[in-house]
Scaffold this motif. Structure first.
Motif, mmCIF file in Angstrom:
data_model
loop_
_atom_site.group_PDB
_atom_site.id
_atom_site.type_symbol
_atom_site.label_atom_id
_atom_site.label_comp_id
_atom_site.label_asym_id
_atom_site.label_seq_id
_atom_site.Cartn_x
_atom_site.Cartn_y
_atom_site.Cartn_z
ATOM 1 N N MET A 1 0.829 -1.293 0.280
ATOM 2 C CA MET A 1 0.176 -0.041 0.553
ATOM 3 C C MET A 1 0.790 1.048 -0.245
ATOM 4 O O MET A 1 1.866 1.357 0.921
ATOM 5 C CB MET A 1 -1.208 -0.232 1.251
ATOM 6 N N ILE B 1 3.353 0.194 3.257
ATOM 7 C CA ILE B 1 2.893 -0.328 3.951
ATOM 8 C C ILE B 1 3.140 -1.214 3.665
ATOM 9 O O ILE B 1 2.143 -1.918 2.604
ATOM 10 C CB ILE B 1 1.870 0.184 4.563
ATOM 11 N N LYS C 1 3.048 -5.487 3.311
ATOM 12 C CA LYS C 1 2.724 -7.403 4.135
ATOM 13 C C LYS C 1 3.187 -8.203 3.775
ATOM 14 O O LYS C 1 2.595 -8.924 2.189
ATOM 15 C CB LYS C 1 1.336 -7.710 4.369
ATOM 16 N N GLN D 1 -10.241 -6.434 1.264
ATOM 17 C CA GLN D 1 -9.349 -5.354 1.443
ATOM 18 C C GLN D 1 -8.990 -4.466 0.748
ATOM 19 O O GLN D 1 -9.147 -3.694 0.727
ATOM 20 C CB GLN D 1 -7.391 -6.036 2.113
ATOM 21 N N PHE E 1 -9.978 -1.089 0.060
ATOM 22 C CA PHE E 1 -9.599 0.316 -0.188
ATOM 23 C C PHE E 1 -9.367 1.277 -1.043
ATOM 24 O O PHE E 1 -9.808 2.772 -0.689
ATOM 25 C CB PHE E 1 -8.105 -0.410 -1.159
ATOM 26 N N TYR F 1 -8.489 2.427 5.650
ATOM 27 C CA TYR F 1 -7.352 1.704 4.982
ATOM 28 C C TYR F 1 -6.867 1.076 6.281
ATOM 29 O O TYR F 1 -5.673 0.652 6.587
ATOM 30 C CB TYR F 1 -5.794 2.722 4.913
ATOM 31 N N TYR G 1 -8.054 -1.167 9.582
ATOM 32 C CA TYR G 1 -9.517 -1.563 9.995
ATOM 33 C C TYR G 1 -9.015 -2.831 10.599
ATOM 34 O O TYR G 1 -7.577 -3.351 11.706
ATOM 35 C CB TYR G 1 -9.731 -2.583 9.354
ATOM 36 N N SER H 1 -0.791 -14.511 10.202
ATOM 37 C CA SER H 1 0.024 -14.738 8.577
ATOM 38 C C SER H 1 -0.272 -13.616 7.435
ATOM 39 O O SER H 1 0.647 -13.611 6.777
ATOM 40 C CB SER H 1 0.058 -16.339 8.219
ATOM 41 N N LEU H 2 -1.449 -13.500 7.652
ATOM 42 C CA LEU H 2 -1.620 -12.493 6.995
ATOM 43 C C LEU H 2 -1.544 -10.899 6.919
ATOM 44 O O LEU H 2 -1.984 -9.676 6.680
ATOM 45 C CB LEU H 2 -3.153 -12.417 6.259
ATOM 46 N N GLY H 3 -0.703 -10.389 7.824
ATOM 47 C CA GLY H 3 0.091 -9.422 8.202
ATOM 48 C C GLY H 3 -1.404 -8.094 9.043
ATOM 49 O O GLY H 3 -0.987 -7.702 9.249
ATOM 50 N N LYS I 1 -2.031 -7.314 13.025
ATOM 51 C CA LYS I 1 -0.908 -7.721 14.505
ATOM 52 C C LYS I 1 -2.176 -7.366 15.830
ATOM 53 O O LYS I 1 -3.494 -6.558 15.682
ATOM 54 C CB LYS I 1 -0.333 -6.237 14.804
ATOM 55 N N GLY J 1 -5.447 -4.296 10.636
ATOM 56 C CA GLY J 1 -4.548 -3.806 9.452
ATOM 57 C C GLY J 1 -4.661 -3.480 9.129
ATOM 58 O O GLY J 1 -4.916 -2.456 9.205
ATOM 59 N N GLY J 2 -4.121 -3.399 7.694
ATOM 60 C CA GLY J 2 -3.486 -2.043 7.393
ATOM 61 C C GLY J 2 -2.828 -1.176 7.340
ATOM 62 O O GLY J 2 -1.725 -1.782 8.346
ATOM 63 N N THR J 3 -3.437 -0.094 7.790
ATOM 64 C CA THR J 3 -2.087 1.236 8.203
ATOM 65 C C THR J 3 -2.572 0.988 9.188
ATOM 66 O O THR J 3 -1.764 2.024 9.961
ATOM 67 C CB THR J 3 -2.316 2.872 7.459
ATOM 68 N N ARG K 1 1.331 3.728 17.286
ATOM 69 C CA ARG K 1 1.661 5.085 16.358
ATOM 70 C C ARG K 1 0.661 5.720 16.637
ATOM 71 O O ARG K 1 0.916 7.140 17.325
ATOM 72 C CB ARG K 1 1.638 4.898 14.638
#
Lengths: 86, 341
Positions: free
Chosen positions: A20, A63, A65, B75, B79, B84, B86, B100-102, B104, B117-119, B124
């Protein structure tokens, strides 16, 4: 090359990377997640940075993944996302 | 294998499919994606605002990478709609799929895990919130989380009490705009109403304090289970992230005589927050004319058109606002609708 709008490329399938791109105010910023971050995190980051440099991108937030993509896949996904973001 | 987003009239098929694997299609989903094999649903995933939900795959198709296709496609769709950042709620046993799909992990409570996920990134986000607030974190401070729908003397009493007993105080006003009084009004009334308290900072609570982003109503069947998990997740996120980043060592809460949800929330905080070095100070509610002052009482008085009785329960600033055109409009809305908060 200037990033104007958010864009993406790639997928979360095995051996691919989901990239992204967003406009960023202070230079380039890369956030990477990978299932092989310990083994290849550094290298993936390098490939992304090199690709940004080649395209003269200076204001992108990336970003990524990663699900075990190879170098040329990473490069292609980053480039596609950047071109879509212009 | 064919993937497509379903039309509304087909959605009952997804509900039937999900019921077969112990889930259901929630009413509030915005779009639903399905994967078909020979005309039959074998996997599905939906989203509602920025929460991915109602995700399920038929038993015999699990472990073949269908999850990554579904999540990629949903996703991409999100997007394209400008979403962005979620969240996803899942059970502990499925966490690995999402990691495993990114995705956290943010926090877990009982067997439920909240991932982002996403951003999206909790640390932060909160650091940005801290920066924007200009708060000096070298000092320990007490915190309150308030909805203030609307701001009453009960809230003011609690905030003043915290201000008296602590060097510094931070008040988080719930940001989710789902109350009778809109967020900006609630926030401004609190901010103006606390101007005389020099050691109190009022800021908006953001996305990780009592927000629908972090509310699991997925796969949790009983209402009381749901509530207990929601409150545990919220308290855990407060302890793990917010207290740490804002250097908070105390949280003030008022006793709750009327609302079960708030009561349960208070109990959970007493259990969880001390684990993160946050002392919970339960303060007896302000009593006026024999009853506890609360925003829900104020709203029911407004509903009954008893503005003169409200005057005794709210600070001048709230009362003045209620008399403005905008205030009158909100009162009219309250009269017409039945909102829990």
């Amino acid at each position: 090359m200037k990033i104007n709008n958010p864009a993406k490329a790639g997928s979360l399938e095995s051996n691919d990377i989901f990239v992204m791109v967003f406009p960023n105010e202070n230079g380039n910023e890369i956030e990477l997640e990978s299932i092989v971050i310990k083994q290849f995190g550094k290298r993936i980051r390098e490939v992304i940075e090199e690709t940004l440099k080649e395209l003269n991108v200076e204001n992108a937030k990336i970003i990524a993944k990663d699900r075990g993509a190879l170098d040329y896949t990473i490069k292609a996904r980053v480039e596609t996302a950047i071109r879509r973001a212009m | 294998m064919e993937f497509r987003f379903l039309m509304d009239f087909e959605k009952h098929l997804v509900d039937e499919f999900l019921k077969g694997i112990g889930l259901e299609l929630e009413k509030d989903v915005d779009e639903t994606l399905c994967c078909f094999e020979d005309g039959e649903i074998i996997g599905t995933c939906s989203y509602s605002k920025n929460v991915i939900k109602c995700f399920g795959i038929k038993e015999e198709y699990r472990g073949e990478g269908l999850a990554s296709s579904l999540i990629t496609k949903i996703q991409n769709r999100m997007f394209d709609k400008g979403i962005y950042e979620y969240f996803v709620f899942t059970l502990e046993k499925n966490v690995q799929i999402f990691k495993s799909l990114g995705f956290k992990e943010v926090a877990r409570a009982d067997s439920v895990v909240l991932l982002e996920g996403g951003t999206s990134d909790v640390n932060r986000y909160l650091l940005n919130m801290l920066k924007a607030s200009g708060i000096d974190v070298s000092k320990k401070r007490a915190a309150l989380v308030v909805n203030c729908n609307p701001f009453t003397l009960g809230h003011l009493y609690l905030i003043e009490r915290a201000a008296k007993e602590n060097q510094e105080v931070i008040v988080f006003v719930v940001e989710e705009d789902r109350s009778a009084f809109p967020t900006d009004i609630r926030f401004n009334l609190v901010k103006l109403g606390c101007r005389h308290l020099k050691n109190v900072t009022v800021i908006k609570g953001g996305r990780y304090i009592i927000s629908s982003n972090t509310f699991p109503s997925y796969f949790l069947r009983k209402k009381d289970d749901k509530l207990s998990i929601y409150t545990k997740l919220d308290a855990t996120i407060f302890g793990m992230y917010i207290a740490k980043i804002f250097n908070i060592n105390r949280r003030y809460v008022g006793t709750e005589p009327y609302c079960d949800v708030t009561n349960e929330y208070n109990k959970t905080m007493l259990n969880i927050l001390p684990n993160y070095g946050v002392e919970v100070c339960l303060v007896e509610r302000l009593i006026k004319d024999g009853r506890a002052v609360s925003a829900s009482i104020v709203r029911s008085l407004l509903k009954e058109d008893k503005l003169n009785e409200v005057e005794k329960l709210v600070p001048q600033i709230t009362y003045d606002f209620l008399k403005t055109e905008e205030g009158k409009r909100i009162i009219e809305n309250i009269k017409r609708r039945d909102l829990p908060h």
